[in-house]
Design an enzyme around this catalytic site. Structure first.
Site, PDB file in Angstrom:
ATOM      1  N   GLU A 159      -0.910   1.381  -5.262  1.00 27.42           N
ATOM      2  CA  GLU A 159      -0.765   0.143  -4.509  1.00 27.42           C
ATOM      3  C   GLU A 159      -0.656  -1.066  -5.436  1.00 27.42           C
ATOM      4  OE1 GLU A 159      -3.849  -0.014  -1.500  1.00 27.42           O
ATOM      5  OE2 GLU A 159      -4.145   2.138  -1.669  1.00 27.42           O
ATOM      6  N   HIS A 174       0.854  -1.202   0.000  1.00 31.55           N
ATOM      7  CA  HIS A 174       0.000   0.000   0.000  1.00 31.55           C
ATOM      8  C   HIS A 174       0.890   1.252   0.000  1.00 31.55           C
ATOM      9  CE1 HIS A 174      -3.029   2.828   1.359  1.00 31.55           C
ATOM     10  NE2 HIS A 174      -3.912   1.901   1.669  1.00 31.55           N
TER      11      HIS A 174
HETATM   12  C1  BG6 Z   1      -7.041   2.194   0.471  1.00 30.82           C
HETATM   13  C2  BG6 Z   1      -8.480   1.763   0.436  1.00 30.82           C
HETATM   14  O1  BG6 Z   1      -6.255   1.184  -0.061  1.00 30.82           O
HETATM   15  O2  BG6 Z   1      -6.655   2.414   1.830  1.00 30.82           O
HETATM   16  C3  BG6 Z   1      -9.318   2.857   1.068  1.00 30.82           C
HETATM   17  O3  BG6 Z   1      -8.897   1.498  -0.897  1.00 30.82           O
HETATM   18  C4  BG6 Z   1      -8.849   3.136   2.480  1.00 30.82           C
HETATM   19  O4  BG6 Z   1     -10.680   2.485   1.058  1.00 30.82           O
HETATM   20  C5  BG6 Z   1      -7.361   3.456   2.447  1.00 30.82           C
HETATM   21  O5  BG6 Z   1      -9.575   4.224   3.022  1.00 30.82           O
HETATM   22  C6  BG6 Z   1      -6.752   3.706   3.828  1.00 30.82           C
HETATM   23  O6  BG6 Z   1      -7.073   2.682   4.699  1.00 30.82           O
HETATM   24  P1  BG6 Z   1      -6.677   2.749   6.209  1.00 30.82           P
HETATM   25  O7  BG6 Z   1      -7.290   1.532   6.833  1.00 30.82           O
HETATM   26  O8  BG6 Z   1      -5.169   2.710   6.267  1.00 30.82           O
HETATM   27  O9  BG6 Z   1      -7.211   4.038   6.748  1.00 30.82           O
END
Ligand code: BG6
Length: 291
Positions: free
Chosen positions: A263, A159
Site C-alpha cells: 500500500e 490499498h
Molecule cells: C490494512 C490494515 O491496510 O487493511 C489492516 O493495516 C486491515 O489492519 C486491512 O485489516 C484490511 O482492512 P479492511 O477494513 O478492508 O478489512
C-alpha cells in the site's frame, strides 16, 4: 474517446463502473470508492487480486483491487465512531474526465468533495481527485486539496491488493532496514532486516519514512511486480493469513495465499498536515516484468 475503449455501465449490485480496454491492458473502475478492481496487461495474468466473495453493494467496501483510504487509516482516532479506513472507499465519486492518451493508454479522473455527511466525520472541506492511467503500466494519483480556512490532518492509502501465485513463496524487496509499526504485535515499533520480506504469518505492518519502490518477486507466476511511488512516506504490507481470513465473510478461505497488499500510503507518523488552499499529491506506478 472511442466507444470501444471506455464504457460506463451498471455492474454487479447496480454499481456504476467504467470498463476500459486498450491495446495494452484491460481494467475496471467503480465510481463507488473510485475503486479500481482490475488492471490486466494483455497476455498477462491479473495483477490485482479481487476476492470472488467480495460484496458489490452500495456503501460496502469491495475486497480487492485498490481501495482508496482517506481521511484516516485503520480505525478512526481516539475510538471515535466511523468506518474503518475512512469514508472515501464507500463514497460515490463523480467522473471529471475520461480520455485516450495515445500510447500511454486511457486516463480517467474521478472526484469527491466534502459534504454534510463527511463533515460529521471529518472536520475540513476537501476536494479529492483520483487520476488513473490504464496502459501497459498502471499509474494512479490521489490529490487532496484543502478548501477550508484552517489546516487539516489526514491519512491516505492506495490499498493495492497484488495478485501472486502463492504468497508463501513470494518475497518483497525495497523495505530493508526500515522502521515499521507491527499491528499484529500490539503496534510495537520494529526494524526490518536486510533481506527480502517473506510472508510466513499474518502480516500487518506500516513501514515509516520510506519512499523507495517495492517489488514482489513471484517464482510461481515467474514475474516481478514493482510499485514505484511519489508523495508517499509510508508503505503498508498486509496479508490476513489463515485465522483472520476465516473471520472475513468477503474473502475466500484460501484467498490469502493469492494476494499481498503493498500500500502506497501516508499513515501514522507520516500523516499529512495540509495548509488551507494547498494540495498534496501521492502517486503510484505499477509495472510487471517476467523473469
Ligand atoms: C490494512 C490494515 O491496510 O487493511 C489492516 O493495516 C486491515 O489492519 C486491512 O485489516 C484490511 O482492512 P479492511 O477494513 O478492508 O478489512
Amino acid at each position: 474517446m472511442t466507444q470501444d475503449e471506455i464504457r460506463f455501465e451498471a455492474g454487479p449490485g447496480g454499481l456504476q463502473r467504467a470498463v476500459i480496454s486498450t491495446t495494452a491492458a484491460e481494467a475496471e473502475l467503480y465510481l463507488q470508492g473510485a475503486h479500481l478492481v482490475r488492471w490486466t496487461p494483455r497476455e498477462e495474468r491479473p495483477v490485482l487480486f479481487l476476492s470472488s466473495k467480495s460484496l458489490f453493494a452500495e456503501g460496502k467496501a469491495i475486497r480487492g483491487g485498490v481501495p482508496i483510504i482517506f481521511p484516516w487509516f485503520g480505525a478512526r482516532a481516539e475510538g471515535l465512531p466511523g468506518p474503518a479506513h475512512g469514508f472515501a472507499r464507500t463514497s460515490e465519486w463523480t467522473v471529471e474526465s475520461a480520455r485516450e492518451c495515445g500510447d500511454a493508454g486511457v486516463e480517467v479522473v474521478l472526484g469527491l468533495q466534502s459534504d454534510e455527511a463527511s463533515r460529521e466525520l471529518f472536520d475540513g472541506d476537501f476536494r479529492l481527485r483520483f487520476r488513473v492511467m490504464i496502459g501497459g503500466e498502471l499509474e494512479m494519483e490521489l490529490e487532496v486539496s484543502n478548501e477550508s480556512g484552517v489546516p487539516f490532518r489526514f491519512e491516505e492509502a492506495l490499498h493495492t491488493y497484488l495478485a501472486v501465485g502463492d504468497v508463501r513463496q513470494a518475497s518483497l524487496t525495497g523495505l530493508e532496514g526500515t522502521e515499521f509499526v507491527d499491528k499484529t504485535d500490539d503496534f510495537k515499533r520494529k526494524k526490518q532486516g536486510g533481506e527480502g520480506l517473506r510472508i510466513v504469518k499474518e502480516t500487518d505492518q506500516v513501514h515509516l519514512n520510506t519512499r523507495g519502490a517495492c517489488s514482489v518477486w513471484d517464482p510461481v507466476w515467474n514475474r516481478r511486480i514493482t510499485v514505484e511511488k511519489t508523495g508517499s512516506d509510508s508503505t503498508v504490507i498486509w496479508n490476513p493469513w489463515i485465522e483472520k481470513s476465516r473471520g472475513m465473510a468477503d474473502m475466500e478461505l484460501d484467498g490469502w495465499t493469492r494476494m499481498v497488499c503493498v500500500e502506497t500510503a501516508n499513515a501514522a507518523d507520516n500523516a499529512v498536515v495540509l495548509a488551507p488552499g494547498s494540495s498534496h499529491k501521492m502517486a503510484a506506478r505499477i509495472h510487471v516484468e517476467r523473469h
